[in-house]
Design a protein around this motif. Sequence first.
Motif, PDB file in Angstrom:
ATOM      1  N   GLY A  40       0.818  -1.212   0.000  1.00  0.00           N
ATOM      2  CA  GLY A  40       0.000   0.000   0.000  1.00  0.00           C
ATOM      3  C   GLY A  40       0.848   1.256   0.000  1.00  0.00           C
ATOM      4  N   ALA A  41       0.172   2.386   0.137  1.00  0.00           N
ATOM      5  CA  ALA A  41       0.868   3.671   0.239  1.00  0.00           C
ATOM      6  C   ALA A  41       0.979   4.041   1.713  1.00  0.00           C
ATOM      7  CB  ALA A  41       0.097   4.751  -0.532  1.00  0.00           C
ATOM      8  N   LYS A  42       2.180   4.411   2.135  1.00  0.00           N
ATOM      9  CA  LYS A  42       2.385   4.800   3.536  1.00  0.00           C
ATOM     10  C   LYS A  42       1.416   5.925   3.905  1.00  0.00           C
ATOM     11  CE  LYS A  42       7.250   3.646   4.108  1.00  0.00           C
ATOM     12  NZ  LYS A  42       8.615   4.161   4.122  1.00  0.00           N
ATOM     13  N   ASP A  43       0.928   5.897   5.132  1.00  0.00           N
ATOM     14  CA  ASP A  43       0.046   6.949   5.667  1.00  0.00           C
ATOM     15  C   ASP A  43      -1.349   6.963   5.057  1.00  0.00           C
ATOM     16  OD1 ASP A  43       2.232   7.814   7.191  1.00  0.00           O
ATOM     17  OD2 ASP A  43       2.910   9.134   5.591  1.00  0.00           O
ATOM     18  N   ARG A  44      -1.696   5.952   4.243  1.00  0.00           N
ATOM     19  CA  ARG A  44      -3.064   5.887   3.716  1.00  0.00           C
ATOM     20  C   ARG A  44      -3.853   4.820   4.498  1.00  0.00           C
ATOM     21  NH1 ARG A  44      -4.312  10.116   0.252  1.00  0.00           N
ATOM     22  NH2 ARG A  44      -5.903   8.805  -0.697  1.00  0.00           N
ATOM     23  N   MET A  45      -5.175   4.797   4.308  1.00  0.00           N
ATOM     24  CA  MET A  45      -6.019   3.983   5.182  1.00  0.00           C
ATOM     25  C   MET A  45      -5.792   2.474   5.047  1.00  0.00           C
ATOM     26  SD  MET A  45      -9.823   4.653   3.540  1.00  0.00           S
ATOM     27  CE  MET A  45     -10.739   3.445   4.463  1.00  0.00           C
ATOM     28  N   GLU A  46      -5.188   2.037   3.922  1.00  0.00           N
ATOM     29  CA  GLU A  46      -4.931   0.597   3.783  1.00  0.00           C
ATOM     30  C   GLU A  46      -3.965   0.081   4.849  1.00  0.00           C
ATOM     31  OE1 GLU A  46      -2.574   2.480   0.238  1.00  0.00           O
ATOM     32  OE2 GLU A  46      -4.419   2.859   1.360  1.00  0.00           O
ATOM     33  N   MET A  47      -3.083   0.978   5.347  1.00  0.00           N
ATOM     34  CA  MET A  47      -2.101   0.557   6.354  1.00  0.00           C
ATOM     35  C   MET A  47      -2.784   0.168   7.671  1.00  0.00           C
ATOM     36  SD  MET A  47       0.483   0.770   4.412  1.00  0.00           S
ATOM     37  CE  MET A  47       1.810   0.284   5.507  1.00  0.00           C
ATOM     38  N   GLU A  48      -4.020   0.633   7.841  1.00  0.00           N
ATOM     39  CA  GLU A  48      -4.812   0.276   9.030  1.00  0.00           C
ATOM     40  C   GLU A  48      -5.829  -0.831   8.704  1.00  0.00           C
ATOM     41  OE1 GLU A  48      -8.456   2.358  11.498  1.00  0.00           O
ATOM     42  OE2 GLU A  48      -7.034   3.658  10.464  1.00  0.00           O
ATOM     43  N   LYS A  49      -6.516  -0.698   7.561  1.00  0.00           N
ATOM     44  CA  LYS A  49      -7.638  -1.614   7.248  1.00  0.00           C
ATOM     45  C   LYS A  49      -7.173  -3.018   6.868  1.00  0.00           C
ATOM     46  CE  LYS A  49     -10.831   1.512   7.846  1.00  0.00           C
ATOM     47  NZ  LYS A  49     -11.672   1.442   9.049  1.00  0.00           N
ATOM     48  N   VAL A  50      -6.040  -3.119   6.170  1.00  0.00           N
ATOM     49  CA  VAL A  50      -5.571  -4.442   5.726  1.00  0.00           C
ATOM     50  C   VAL A  50      -5.152  -5.309   6.932  1.00  0.00           C
ATOM     51  CG1 VAL A  50      -3.751  -5.643   4.430  1.00  0.00           C
ATOM     52  CG2 VAL A  50      -5.032  -3.769   3.364  1.00  0.00           C
ATOM     53  N   PRO A  51      -4.339  -4.793   7.873  1.00  0.00           N
ATOM     54  CA  PRO A  51      -4.024  -5.610   9.059  1.00  0.00           C
ATOM     55  C   PRO A  51      -5.284  -5.977   9.866  1.00  0.00           C
ATOM     56  CG  PRO A  51      -2.468  -3.805   8.861  1.00  0.00           C
ATOM     57  CD  PRO A  51      -3.538  -3.554   7.848  1.00  0.00           C
ATOM     58  N   GLN A  52      -6.277  -5.069   9.897  1.00  0.00           N
ATOM     59  CA  GLN A  52      -7.537  -5.389  10.595  1.00  0.00           C
ATOM     60  C   GLN A  52      -8.218  -6.604   9.965  1.00  0.00           C
ATOM     61  OE1 GLN A  52      -9.992  -1.840  10.607  1.00  0.00           O
ATOM     62  NE2 GLN A  52      -8.801  -0.865  12.219  1.00  0.00           N
ATOM     63  N   ALA A  53      -8.017  -6.770   8.644  1.00  0.00           N
ATOM     64  CA  ALA A  53      -8.611  -7.909   7.934  1.00  0.00           C
ATOM     65  C   ALA A  53      -7.746  -9.161   8.054  1.00  0.00           C
ATOM     66  CB  ALA A  53      -8.813  -7.560   6.453  1.00  0.00           C
ATOM     67  N   GLY A  54      -6.600  -9.032   8.736  1.00  0.00           N
ATOM     68  CA  GLY A  54      -5.771 -10.208   9.008  1.00  0.00           C
ATOM     69  C   GLY A  54      -4.636 -10.463   8.035  1.00  0.00           C
ATOM     70  N   TYR A  55      -4.244  -9.426   7.267  1.00  0.00           N
ATOM     71  CA  TYR A  55      -3.180  -9.602   6.270  1.00  0.00           C
ATOM     72  C   TYR A  55      -1.998  -8.674   6.561  1.00  0.00           C
ATOM     73  CZ  TYR A  55      -6.738 -12.095   3.574  1.00  0.00           C
ATOM     74  OH  TYR A  55      -7.703 -12.991   3.176  1.00  0.00           O
ATOM     75  N   ASN A  56      -0.809  -9.116   6.149  1.00  0.00           N
ATOM     76  CA  ASN A  56       0.396  -8.288   6.266  1.00  0.00           C
ATOM     77  C   ASN A  56       0.430  -7.269   5.129  1.00  0.00           C
ATOM     78  OD1 ASN A  56       1.329  -9.727   8.492  1.00  0.00           O
ATOM     79  ND2 ASN A  56       2.359 -11.245   7.207  1.00  0.00           N
ATOM     80  N   ILE A  57       1.008  -6.104   5.424  1.00  0.00           N
ATOM     81  CA  ILE A  57       1.104  -5.067   4.387  1.00  0.00           C
ATOM     82  C   ILE A  57       2.432  -4.336   4.493  1.00  0.00           C
ATOM     83  CG2 ILE A  57      -0.130  -3.342   5.817  1.00  0.00           C
ATOM     84  CD1 ILE A  57      -1.335  -2.294   3.098  1.00  0.00           C
ATOM     85  N   GLU A  58       3.000  -4.011   3.336  1.00  0.00           N
ATOM     86  CA  GLU A  58       4.214  -3.179   3.243  1.00  0.00           C
ATOM     87  C   GLU A  58       3.813  -1.842   2.636  1.00  0.00           C
ATOM     88  OE1 GLU A  58       7.603  -3.862   3.672  1.00  0.00           O
ATOM     89  OE2 GLU A  58       7.680  -6.025   3.945  1.00  0.00           O
ATOM     90  N   GLY A  59       4.437  -0.764   3.088  1.00  0.00           N
ATOM     91  CA  GLY A  59       4.077   0.562   2.589  1.00  0.00           C
ATOM     92  C   GLY A  59       5.130   1.146   1.648  1.00  0.00           C
ATOM     93  N   LEU A  60       4.671   1.810   0.586  1.00  0.00           N
ATOM     94  CA  LEU A  60       5.552   2.527  -0.346  1.00  0.00           C
ATOM     95  C   LEU A  60       5.402   4.032  -0.129  1.00  0.00           C
ATOM     96  CD1 LEU A  60       4.786   0.659  -3.711  1.00  0.00           C
ATOM     97  CD2 LEU A  60       6.499   0.063  -2.000  1.00  0.00           C
ATOM     98  N   TRP A  61       6.454   4.759  -0.441  1.00  0.00           N
ATOM     99  CA  TRP A  61       6.416   6.225  -0.359  1.00  0.00           C
ATOM    100  C   TRP A  61       5.871   6.741  -1.692  1.00  0.00           C
ATOM    101  CZ3 TRP A  61      10.539  10.092  -1.956  1.00  0.00           C
ATOM    102  CH2 TRP A  61      10.233  11.383  -1.493  1.00  0.00           C
ATOM    103  N   ILE A  62       4.549   6.806  -1.792  1.00  0.00           N
ATOM    104  CA  ILE A  62       3.932   7.171  -3.068  1.00  0.00           C
ATOM    105  C   ILE A  62       2.648   7.948  -2.798  1.00  0.00           C
ATOM    106  CG2 ILE A  62       2.624   4.993  -3.255  1.00  0.00           C
ATOM    107  CD1 ILE A  62       4.206   6.791  -6.259  1.00  0.00           C
ATOM    108  N   SER A  63       2.335   8.863  -3.702  1.00  0.00           N
ATOM    109  CA  SER A  63       1.054   9.580  -3.641  1.00  0.00           C
ATOM    110  C   SER A  63       0.677   9.947  -5.068  1.00  0.00           C
ATOM    111  CB  SER A  63       1.171  10.835  -2.774  1.00  0.00           C
ATOM    112  OG  SER A  63       2.124  11.710  -3.340  1.00  0.00           O
ATOM    113  N   GLY A  64      -0.516  10.468  -5.234  1.00  0.00           N
ATOM    114  CA  GLY A  64      -0.962  10.858  -6.577  1.00  0.00           C
ATOM    115  C   GLY A  64      -0.364  12.180  -6.994  1.00  0.00           C
ATOM    116  N   ILE A  65      -0.384  12.433  -8.284  1.00  0.00           N
ATOM    117  CA  ILE A  65       0.060  13.740  -8.771  1.00  0.00           C
ATOM    118  C   ILE A  65      -1.116  14.700  -8.665  1.00  0.00           C
ATOM    119  CG2 ILE A  65      -0.462  13.291 -11.228  1.00  0.00           C
ATOM    120  CD1 ILE A  65       2.339  14.735 -11.736  1.00  0.00           C
ATOM    121  N   GLN A  66      -0.853  15.893  -8.171  1.00  0.00           N
ATOM    122  CA  GLN A  66      -1.919  16.898  -8.023  1.00  0.00           C
ATOM    123  C   GLN A  66      -2.238  17.498  -9.393  1.00  0.00           C
ATOM    124  OE1 GLN A  66      -3.025  17.560  -4.688  1.00  0.00           O
ATOM    125  NE2 GLN A  66      -1.693  15.815  -4.280  1.00  0.00           N
ATOM    126  N   ARG A  67      -3.539  17.718  -9.623  1.00  0.00           N
ATOM    127  CA  ARG A  67      -3.908  18.297 -10.923  1.00  0.00           C
ATOM    128  C   ARG A  67      -3.584  19.783 -11.007  1.00  0.00           C
ATOM    129  NH1 ARG A  67      -7.180  14.037 -10.793  1.00  0.00           N
ATOM    130  NH2 ARG A  67      -8.702  14.891  -9.348  1.00  0.00           N
TER     131      ARG A  67
END
Length: 365
Positions: A40-67
């Motif tokens: 997932g992306a570091k500091d995004r909600m997947e870093m919380e929701k995926v472990p809650q669902a019982g899975y391991n997650i690694e975070g990348l330093w990534i975000s979207g480009i602003q328009r």
Amino acid sequence: MSNYKIILSGGGTGGHIYPAIAIANELKMRFPNAEFLFVGAKDRMEMEKVPQAGYNIEGLWISGIQRKLTLKNLSFPFKVVSSVLKAKKIIKQFKPHVAIGTGGFASGPLLYAAASKGIPSLIQEQNSYPGITNKLLSKKAKKICVAYDGLERFFPKDKIIKTGNPVRQGLLNITSKTNEAKKHFGLKENMVTLLVLGGSLGAKRINELIEKKLDFFNTQNVQIIWQCGKLYYQQYKIYGNTKHVQVHQFLNDMASAYAAADVIVSRAGASSVSELCIVGKPVVFIPSPNVAEDHQTKNAMAVVNQHAALIIKEEDLNADFENKFSQLIASKEKQKTLSENIKKLALVNATKDIADEVEKLLNKA
């Protein structure tokens, strides 16, 4: 062989996270010995929701480009390079047999890294109008599972399988739970129940609309379950003390919320649209105009064009909302027509069908 290694990426919003979790859960049932890793992306909600669902997650330093032109965009190329390098490292260490992407910032670097190592990948494209990342990734992907017709305009036709979007399995039989759900929320039986959904983070314009129309709803004999979102809860929670209004930051029991609703006001993210087709209640879509390629409007129109929902654009809310909403509430016939038509669009076996495609890739691995 059943001790497969499966890597998945989906994040940024619930609309990307929950489909990825649904696919993982289905594959886990089929292959109990398989090992799963999410990226997932570091500091995004997947870093919380995926472990809650019982899975391991690694975070990348990534975000979207602003328009808009912003200083944040200066760091974007560095984030992409950093994320691709880290994704390649994760792939090298984890050695997956297949990679699955359901969208979100981290999905691009992960699937790119997987393809560069010759690992078969599957894209699950949720929208009626794909973003640039999936268009680029489609050249390397083995399979592309879609939810709408007409995507051969963007993707190689021979790779496309129309499966629909994965949804929470608890939504499949909610009709029988209406009375139980109304009791769960403490709702009055002689009032119309409106469910308001603005996505997991919340929708500023929808929240402003509901606040402004509270007196109007009162005159219409409407009670409200209002999911205002994480970003806006502190601002709007005071209205939860108002008669016939409940304000929630997040609804963990979505099945009960859908079951209790008579009418739903919602954004038109791809996962929301897919869930609402299965739920089969009358819907008023208010698409977000602040998304790539205005894809929420396109998602909503795919349903509206089948006479299966109503749409009001943000710019028309002040002029049109009260009129359209009161007409809908007043006409049981209109509500019935919308319910019946939206149910016809539901693709209830999406999760199983996507898992079937993943299984085919694993058998070749």
